[in-house]
Scaffold this active site. Structure first.
Site, mmCIF file in Angstrom:
data_model
loop_
_atom_site.group_PDB
_atom_site.id
_atom_site.type_symbol
_atom_site.label_atom_id
_atom_site.label_comp_id
_atom_site.label_asym_id
_atom_site.label_seq_id
_atom_site.Cartn_x
_atom_site.Cartn_y
_atom_site.Cartn_z
ATOM 1 N N GLU A 227 -6.669 -0.339 -4.727
ATOM 2 C CA GLU A 227 -7.746 0.604 -4.470
ATOM 3 C C GLU A 227 -7.362 1.407 -3.242
ATOM 4 O OE1 GLU A 227 -9.380 -2.814 -6.633
ATOM 5 O OE2 GLU A 227 -8.585 -2.791 -4.599
ATOM 6 N N TYR B 290 1.671 6.166 -3.360
ATOM 7 C CA TYR B 290 1.531 5.311 -4.540
ATOM 8 C C TYR B 290 2.028 6.026 -5.798
ATOM 9 C CZ TYR B 290 -1.444 2.769 -1.271
ATOM 10 O OH TYR B 290 -1.931 2.102 -0.178
#
Length: 160
Positions: free
Chosen positions: A104, A116
């Protein structure tokens, strides 16, 4: 990461995440399961003087891994340390047999989202009001079949 790292990690945690920082008890709990055969893996990055300048944690249960936390001190951001820490977590999740790795990230943390994405994480959902008390949404991202090779974007100045 070891128990003696909790104090400097907390100093960095409170500096980076003042609204939704973890507590020392949360780190103690995580480290209690960071042993051979345990479900947690935590690491710290240190500067030449031994000070903690980054840290990261992984939970791996069965074939599912979850990035619990990742942080880099402001003076060390943009130098690739986040990628080093994330590489460690991705490699450890693969070593443990995870077929997917979830995380998250705050919807307003675009810098982390780009990191990411370079590693192949894809958005899969949103958790409304996940970060409290600020009530900020979390973008849920997933990496299938993790490998330690990040996908470098030629437009990214840090990776070319």
């Amino acid at each position: 990461m070891r128990w003696w790292d909790i104090e400097p990690v907390m100093a960095l945690e409170l500096r980076l995440f003042p609204e939704d920082a973890w507590s020392p008890a949360m780190y103690w709990s995580e480290l209690a399961d960071a042993h051979p055969g345990g479900t947690r893996h935590y690491t710290v990055a240190t500067a030449a003087d031994g000070s903690v300048v980054g840290y990261a944690g992984l939970m791996a249960v069965g074939v599912e891994g979850d990035v619990q936390t990742i942080a880099v001190a402001p003076g060390h951001q943009g130098a690739g340390l986040g990628a080093v820490l994330l590489t460690d977590l991705v490699e450890e999740s693969a070593r443990r047999g995870c077929t997917e790795l979830l995380l998250e990230v705050r919807v307003d943390n675009l810098r982390a989202q780009r990191l990411y994405e370079r590693f192949g994480f894809q958005p899969v959902g949103v958790r409304r009001g996940y970060y409290q008390p600020a009530n900020v949404d979390a973008l849920v991202m997933r990496l299938d079949h993790p490998s330690h090779e990040p996908k470098h974007d030629s437009k990214d100045p840090d990776h070319g």
